[in-house]
Design an enzyme around this catalytic site. Structure first.
Site, PDB file in Angstrom:
ATOM      1  N   GLY A   1       0.837  -1.207   0.000  1.00  0.00           N
ATOM      2  CA  GLY A   1       0.000   0.000   0.000  1.00  0.00           C
ATOM      3  C   GLY A   1       0.866   1.249   0.000  1.00  0.00           C
ATOM      4  N   TYR A   2       1.825   1.272   0.896  1.00  0.00           N
ATOM      5  CA  TYR A   2       2.688   2.444   1.043  1.00  0.00           C
ATOM      6  C   TYR A   2       3.565   2.635  -0.192  1.00  0.00           C
ATOM      7  CZ  TYR A   2       5.696   5.821   3.456  1.00  0.00           C
ATOM      8  OH  TYR A   2       6.385   6.952   3.822  1.00  0.00           O
ATOM      9  N   SER A   3       4.260   1.554  -0.614  1.00  0.00           N
ATOM     10  CA  SER A   3       5.189   1.671  -1.747  1.00  0.00           C
ATOM     11  C   SER A   3       4.468   2.140  -3.006  1.00  0.00           C
ATOM     12  CB  SER A   3       5.854   0.323  -2.039  1.00  0.00           C
ATOM     13  OG  SER A   3       6.630  -0.091  -0.956  1.00  0.00           O
TER      14      SER A   3
END
Ligand SMILES: NC(=O)c1ccc[n+]([C@@H]2O[C@H](COP(=O)([O-])OP(=O)(O)OC[C@H]3O[C@@H](n4cnc5c(N)ncnc54)[C@H](O)[C@@H]3O)[C@@H](O)[C@H]2O)c1
Length: 253
Positions: free
Chosen positions: A159-161
């Site tokens: 999600g973050y990447s």
């Protein structure tokens, strides 16, 4: 080193400014003369940060804003324009990490959606509505905080990447839309910086990310503030659509 009056008479919006990197950058901008509009979702933290800034002689007003909400973002930005008639600088630091050390096959889709809403949709909204104001003056500085995770991809943090990679794409594309004005849109891709954001990161994940830093240490908020303030200064005028590095040597491109 504080550069007195570098931001005198500048109006700056800082999102996620109640804590961490946003707070550190806001504080330095304020000490160097900027008037601050601090956006954050955490009302309690926002109130205490504004009190702290006022105690330092900084002119600052807090706005409770959820950056993924179009109505909240557009209304808060309208209010900033109504109060000060312009927006010179935007530092967009609001963001979340979501699950860490979690393979995509186990990554809850609801978490992915939430990270997307805050990290990427929020960046789109802040950029869209502040540029509507900045383009009237034909002048401004936007800095969107991305991450090394968006450049390189950290495993266990899909999600973050992927949303931070989206922020990088947004910087590169949108900057060119305004490159014939004095509006610049840049990004910053930090490796691990010592803030509250990392408190709940899985120890294995933190160890992985720190081991990849050739300087063998975490970055500090002051280091991020120093670089951010240069990026949004008037003298940084021939650089747009660029994602600056602050990673202790992890990224060399
Ligand atoms: N700390 C790191 O290691 C690191 C590394 C690379 C990139 N970044 C990025 O830097 C930015 C700041 O991170 P930080 O470490 O200071 O985080 P932090 O958690 O210390 O502070 C983030 C602030 O954003 C606010 N916020 C969170 N969600 C929000 C929302 N939906 N609407 C409005 N405000 C919201 C929080 O209340 C908090 O005050 C983030 O975009 C993060 O992804 C951080």
């Amino acid at each position: 080193m504080i550069i007195k009056e570098r931001f005198k008479d500048k109006v700056a919006i800082i999102t996620g400014g109640a804590d961490g990197i946003g707070k550190g950058v806001a504080c330095r901008l304020g000490k160097e003369g900027a008037v601050l509009a601090v956006f954050d979702i955490n009302r309690e933290l926002l109130d205490s940060t504004i009190r702290e800034f006022e105690g330092l002689g900084i002119q600052a007003k807090g706005f409770v804003v959820e950056v993924s909400s179009e109505s909240q973002v557009s209304e808060a930005i309208l209010e900033v324009e109504r109060l000060w008639s312009k927006i010179d600088i935007v530092i967009h630091a609001a963001g979340i990490v979501g699950p860490t050390n979690t393979k995509i096959t186990d990554f809850p889709t609801s978490d992915f959606d939430k990270i997307y809403e805050i990290n990427l949709r929020g960046t789109f909204l802040i950029t869209k509505y502040t540029l509507k104001v900045m383009k009237k003056a034909g002048k401004g500085r936007l800095l969107l905080i991305a991450s090394i995770a968006g450049k390189e991809g950290n495993p266990g943090m899909v999600g973050y990447s992927s949303t931070k990679a989206g922020v990088i794409g947004l910087v590169k594309g949108v900057a060119k839309e305004f490159a014939d004005t004095d509006i610049t849109v840049n990004g910053l891709a930090p490796a691990v910086i010592k803030t509250r954001m990392n408190e709940n990161t899985a120890p294995e994940q933190l160890a992985y990310m720190t081991a990849k830093i050739p300087m063998h240490r975490l970055g500090t908020i002051d280091e991020v503030a120093a670089m951010s303030c240069y990026i949004v200064s008037d003298e940084n005028s021939f650089s747009t659509g660029f994602v600056y590095d602050i990673s202790g040597g992890r990224a060399t491109y």
